[in-house]
Design an enzyme around this catalytic site. Structure first.
Site, short mmCIF file in Angstrom:
data_model
loop_
_atom_site.label_atom_id
_atom_site.label_comp_id
_atom_site.label_asym_id
_atom_site.label_seq_id
_atom_site.Cartn_x
_atom_site.Cartn_y
_atom_site.Cartn_z
N CYS A 18 0.80 -1.24 0.00
CA CYS A 18 0.00 0.00 0.00
C CYS A 18 0.82 1.28 0.00
O CYS A 18 0.67 2.12 -0.88
CB CYS A 18 -0.93 0.01 1.21
SG CYS A 18 -2.35 -1.05 0.99
N1 LIG Z 1 -3.45 -5.94 1.20
C1 LIG Z 1 -3.43 -4.78 1.82
O1 LIG Z 1 -2.60 -4.53 2.73
C2 LIG Z 1 -4.46 -3.71 1.49
C3 LIG Z 1 -4.66 -2.64 2.38
C4 LIG Z 1 -5.57 -1.65 2.07
C5 LIG Z 1 -6.22 -1.69 0.85
N2 LIG Z 1 -6.01 -2.72 -0.02
C6 LIG Z 1 -6.72 -2.71 -1.30
O2 LIG Z 1 -7.66 -3.77 -1.35
C7 LIG Z 1 -7.76 -4.27 -2.68
C8 LIG Z 1 -7.54 -5.76 -2.66
O3 LIG Z 1 -6.24 -6.00 -2.17
P1 LIG Z 1 -5.78 -7.45 -1.68
O4 LIG Z 1 -4.43 -7.26 -1.11
O5 LIG Z 1 -6.84 -8.10 -0.88
O6 LIG Z 1 -5.66 -8.21 -3.10
P2 LIG Z 1 -5.42 -9.76 -3.35
O7 LIG Z 1 -4.73 -9.84 -4.67
O8 LIG Z 1 -4.79 -10.40 -2.16
O9 LIG Z 1 -6.90 -10.37 -3.49
C9 LIG Z 1 -7.80 -9.97 -4.46
C10 LIG Z 1 -8.80 -11.09 -4.73
O10 LIG Z 1 -9.74 -10.62 -5.69
C11 LIG Z 1 -10.02 -11.69 -6.59
N3 LIG Z 1 -10.55 -11.13 -7.84
C12 LIG Z 1 -9.88 -10.48 -8.85
N4 LIG Z 1 -10.76 -10.07 -9.78
C13 LIG Z 1 -12.00 -10.45 -9.36
C14 LIG Z 1 -13.29 -10.30 -9.89
N5 LIG Z 1 -13.51 -9.63 -11.03
N6 LIG Z 1 -14.32 -10.82 -9.22
C15 LIG Z 1 -14.13 -11.49 -8.05
N7 LIG Z 1 -12.93 -11.65 -7.47
C16 LIG Z 1 -11.87 -11.12 -8.14
C17 LIG Z 1 -8.71 -12.42 -6.75
O11 LIG Z 1 -8.91 -13.74 -7.21
C18 LIG Z 1 -8.18 -12.35 -5.32
O12 LIG Z 1 -8.59 -13.47 -4.56
C19 LIG Z 1 -6.76 -3.47 -3.50
O13 LIG Z 1 -7.39 -2.39 -4.13
C20 LIG Z 1 -5.79 -2.95 -2.48
O14 LIG Z 1 -5.18 -1.74 -2.86
C21 LIG Z 1 -5.15 -3.73 0.28
#
Ligand SMILES: NC(=O)c1ccc[n+]([C@@H]2O[C@H](COP(=O)([O-])OP(=O)(O)OC[C@H]3O[C@@H](n4cnc5c(N)ncnc54)[C@H](O)[C@@H]3O)[C@@H](O)[C@H]2O)c1
Length: 447
Positions: A276
């Site tokens: 992030c």
């Molecule tokens: N990981 C962090 O520390 C964190 C913190 C704050 C915000 N975020 C935000 O949260 C969001 C997700 O991050 P994350 O780390 O959980 O990602 P990640 O890659 O760990 O998980 C995302 C999931 O979404 C699924 N996916 C992708 N396209 C899809 C679709 N069209 N329909 C259904 N499922 C779908 C993937 O298969 C995956 O399981 C991002 O925008 C990120 O910036 C993440």
């Protein structure tokens, strides 16, 4: 079970990754029924078997606890039809210019829009993924309206509500937020989301209601304020190292008492990393440039941060005799996670390997992920103790709690150089080694 007027009985969490599955488990453990949805059938099957689909503190236990309230599917449309609130937590990868791609969000919105079309009940769609200012009001709203044939703010609700969590404590952070951002299409949708958070949060956070663009900007603003603060503390650490008698911990502990400043993220250690902070900082720069506003603060923070690992490698090289074995303790971007994205410890390892150094590494969780990027170049140790034993110079690059349990006697076996980026070494280790704390003037040692 959640009870009361206006409190949702069922929510969908679309995207069961590092943030989505802990959130789904956390909500279900609070007695709200959750249907998780993901395109990845492996994650869906794991949740339905009661297993954790990603590695996160407490996740397996929360999934077990919320088992009666949690199930998962690959059918986004069906999940939408069944739910009163639909959270979208899919990836928003960074683009070359620094902004975020919303292609996965839009793909999810197509299916969610089709689900909205088939139902009568008012549903609130919540964007939790990090998106650039303008995305929710623009392409996301358009996509949902096009596929549902309905109007946001009238026939269905739309909110932007990102989470401020750290990997390794996602469930705790989600259930105990400092505050909540709620960008909303209309007051009714904001109230529904408000009731949801009041039900699931263990504390009573302040909920800031606003329009989409201010909520989108606020998400970036929180993270870039913190990156600037970390970088500021690191600058103090550099100054202290050159200033006779300088000690960054004395300075930050004192100035942290000023309520305008505060002690959190004011350490003076390695740079920031992770999935992030670096990219949100770049996104803030891109946003400013796009609006023809000075982006110098965001750009300088990023520039300074990228120099941190090189600086730490220089410090190591100044202490390393030719052929010295260098051990790095910690490879993840922070403790309690196996994630190495933009990890300062990995950047340090790369710097040292590029310089032809003989490297040993150890991390409690990140060995496998590190091997993917560092290959066979370093020697992977079986334990922190083993790494110290085999090294001439040891760098504590990540402040894992486990490192405090290395037996003191190991440091007395032969005199090594101990470079402590986080100054966590107990007194005994400091006495037994040539101790080099980052951010403290050691002119008498390095000459
Ligand atoms: N990981 C962090 O520390 C964190 C913190 C704050 C915000 N975020 C935000 O949260 C969001 C997700 O991050 P994350 O780390 O959980 O990602 P990640 O890659 O760990 O998980 C995302 C999931 O979404 C699924 N996916 C992708 N396209 C899809 C679709 N069209 N329909 C259904 N499922 C779908 C993937 O298969 C995956 O399981 C991002 O925008 C990120 O910036 C993440």
């Amino acid at each position: 079970m959640a009870k009361g007027k206006g409190i949702p009985q069922k929510v969908a969490v679309i995207g069961l990754g590092k943030l989505g599955s802990p959130m789904a488990a956390g909500v279900s453990a609070r007695g709200v029924a959750v249907i998780g949805a993901d395109l990845d059938s492996t994650k869906v099957e794991k949740i339905n078997r009661g297993e954790a689909p990603v590695n996160e503190t407490g996740l397996a236990e929360y999934i077990r606890r919320g088992r009666d309230w949690l199930r998962a599917t690959t059918d986004l449309e069906a999940a939408t039809i069944e739910s009163e609130i639909v959270f979208i937590i899919v990836p928003t990868p960074s683009e070359p210019q620094g902004g975020f791609s919303i292609r996965h969000v839009l793909s999810a919105c197509e299916a969610i829009g089709c689900g909205l079309k088939k139902k009568k009940a008012f549903t609130v769609v919540v964007i939790t993924s990090t998106v650039m200012p303008g995305s929710t009001e623009g392409p996301i709203r358009e996509c949902l309206e096009k596929h549902s044939g309905k109007k946001a703010g009238k026939d269905f609700g739309l909110c932007y509500s990102p989470e401020f969590i750290a990997l390794g404590s996602v469930i705790h952070d989600f259930l105990n937020p400092d505050f909540i951002l709620c960008g909303e299409s209309d007051a009714r949708s904001g109230e529904i989301l408000d009731a949801f958070y009041q039900t699931v949060c263990e504390n009573e956070p302040y909920i800031a209601h606003m329009n989409f663009v201010n909520a989108e900007l606020s998400k970036l603003a929180v993270n870039t304020f913190v990156t600037t603060k970390i970088t500021y503390a690191n600058m103090l650490a550099h100054i202290c190292e050159r200033l006779p008698g300088g000690d960054v911990d004395k300075v930050t502990a004192a100035i942290g008492h000023d309520t305008r400043i505060g002690v959190k993220y004011l350490k003076g250690a390695t740079g920031y990393g992770g999935p992030c902070f670096p990219r949100d900082n770049l996104a803030m720069g891109a946003l400013a440039r796009g609006l023809e506003v000075q982006a110098a603060l965001a750009e300088t923070t990023d520039h300074q941060n990228r120099a941190e690992a090189i600086r730490l490698a220089d410090l190591v090289n100044r202490h390393a005799k030719p052929g010295a074995k260098i051990g790095i303790l910690g490879l993840s971007y922070k403790p309690d996670t196996e994630v190495i994205e933009e990890s300062q410890a990995i950047l340090l390892a790369r710097e040292l390997l590029d310089g032809g150094r003989d490297l040993l590494v150890y991390d409690p969780m990140a060995m496998e992920s590190a091997r993917v990027v560092l290959g066979d170049a370093p020697q992977y140790c079986g334990s922190a103790e083993d790494c110290v034993r085999q090294s001439d110079i040891v760098v504590i690059a990540v402040p894992w709690e486990e490192f405090s349990r290395i037996p003191e006697s190991v440091f007395f076996e032969r005199r090594i150089v101990l470079i402590d980026a986080w100054r966590i070494a107990p007194d005994g280790w400091r006495k037994a080694t040539q101790y080099v704390p980052v951010g403290v003037n050691t002119s008498e040692i390095i000459g």
